[in-house]
Scaffold this motif. Sequence first.
Motif, mmCIF file in Angstrom:
data_model
loop_
_atom_site.group_PDB
_atom_site.id
_atom_site.type_symbol
_atom_site.label_atom_id
_atom_site.label_comp_id
_atom_site.label_asym_id
_atom_site.label_seq_id
_atom_site.Cartn_x
_atom_site.Cartn_y
_atom_site.Cartn_z
ATOM 1 N N LEU A 26 1.174 -1.513 -0.140
ATOM 2 C CA LEU A 26 -0.463 0.004 0.008
ATOM 3 C C LEU A 26 0.733 1.615 -0.003
ATOM 4 O O LEU A 26 0.532 1.696 -0.920
ATOM 5 N N ALA A 27 1.652 0.901 0.971
ATOM 6 C CA ALA A 27 2.809 2.142 1.087
ATOM 7 C C ALA A 27 3.184 2.533 -0.592
ATOM 8 O O ALA A 27 3.327 4.105 -0.733
ATOM 9 N N LYS A 28 3.649 1.711 -1.404
ATOM 10 C CA LYS A 28 4.846 1.897 -2.031
ATOM 11 C C LYS A 28 3.782 2.221 -4.065
ATOM 12 O O LYS A 28 4.194 3.445 -4.076
ATOM 13 N N ALA A 29 2.251 1.899 -3.143
ATOM 14 C CA ALA A 29 1.005 2.721 -4.418
ATOM 15 C C ALA A 29 1.204 3.831 -4.324
ATOM 16 O O ALA A 29 1.302 4.885 -5.183
ATOM 17 N N LEU A 30 0.792 4.304 -3.356
ATOM 18 C CA LEU A 30 0.317 5.352 -2.081
ATOM 19 C C LEU A 30 1.044 6.222 -2.899
ATOM 20 O O LEU A 30 0.825 7.750 -3.559
ATOM 21 N N GLN A 31 2.584 6.039 -2.197
ATOM 22 C CA GLN A 31 3.167 6.869 -2.736
ATOM 23 C C GLN A 31 4.203 7.005 -4.471
ATOM 24 O O GLN A 31 4.258 8.495 -5.022
ATOM 25 N N ARG A 32 3.438 6.402 -4.968
ATOM 26 C CA ARG A 32 4.107 5.817 -6.569
ATOM 27 C C ARG A 32 3.161 6.860 -6.893
ATOM 28 O O ARG A 32 3.178 8.182 -8.021
ATOM 29 N N GLY A 33 1.944 6.611 -6.936
ATOM 30 C CA GLY A 33 0.655 7.005 -7.464
ATOM 31 C C GLY A 33 0.463 8.618 -7.540
ATOM 32 O O GLY A 33 0.165 8.866 -8.268
ATOM 33 N N HIS A 34 0.723 8.440 -6.081
ATOM 34 C CA HIS A 34 -0.423 9.892 -5.553
ATOM 35 C C HIS A 34 0.816 10.851 -4.789
ATOM 36 O O HIS A 34 -0.319 11.831 -4.572
ATOM 37 N N GLY A 35 2.269 10.254 -4.481
ATOM 38 C CA GLY A 35 2.912 11.082 -3.945
ATOM 39 C C GLY A 35 2.419 11.518 -2.505
ATOM 40 O O GLY A 35 2.712 12.489 -2.021
ATOM 41 N N LEU A 36 2.044 10.162 -1.676
ATOM 42 C CA LEU A 36 1.578 10.340 -0.327
ATOM 43 C C LEU A 36 1.505 9.295 0.314
ATOM 44 O O LEU A 36 1.995 7.983 -0.376
ATOM 45 N N GLY A 37 1.862 9.156 1.646
ATOM 46 C CA GLY A 37 2.885 8.103 2.577
ATOM 47 C C GLY A 37 0.926 8.047 2.568
ATOM 48 O O GLY A 37 0.244 7.673 2.876
#
Length: 137
Positions: free
Chosen positions: A20-31
């Motif tokens: 989840l952390a990887k996808a949110l950071q990569r896709g939305h710049g969110l931790g």
Amino acid sequence: MDNEAWNRVVTLHGRVEQALAKALQRGHGLGLSEYRALCNLARAEDGELRMQELADAIGLNQSSVSRLVARLEDAGLTRRDLCPRDRRGVYTVITEEGRALQAKAAPTYDEVLTATLDAAASDPAVSALVGALRDRY
């Protein structure tokens, strides 16, 4: 027995959190904590929570949630407000930009969660746990 069961929970939790952390950071710049904070604020009445309520909801201590909220404020996703009845009470309030980003990131979160649990369901070490989670909820 408890130790073995708990280790499986920790293993599954780690896999899910990492994906989840990887996808949110990569896709939305969110931790991941930032996303969870925005979700809790979006669901809250008037889009606001006391800092301690937010800390409790996402499992952070007071100082960590203060740093998290500062990052969200710097990005324009939340703002702070004082409690009108108790000037010592500090709220964090989601902005329209915060709502929009949370809504945009939600499908990513849901898709990655499902895919990660689907993959874990085929791993004998944690498949029973995934099954139990899905059966209960």
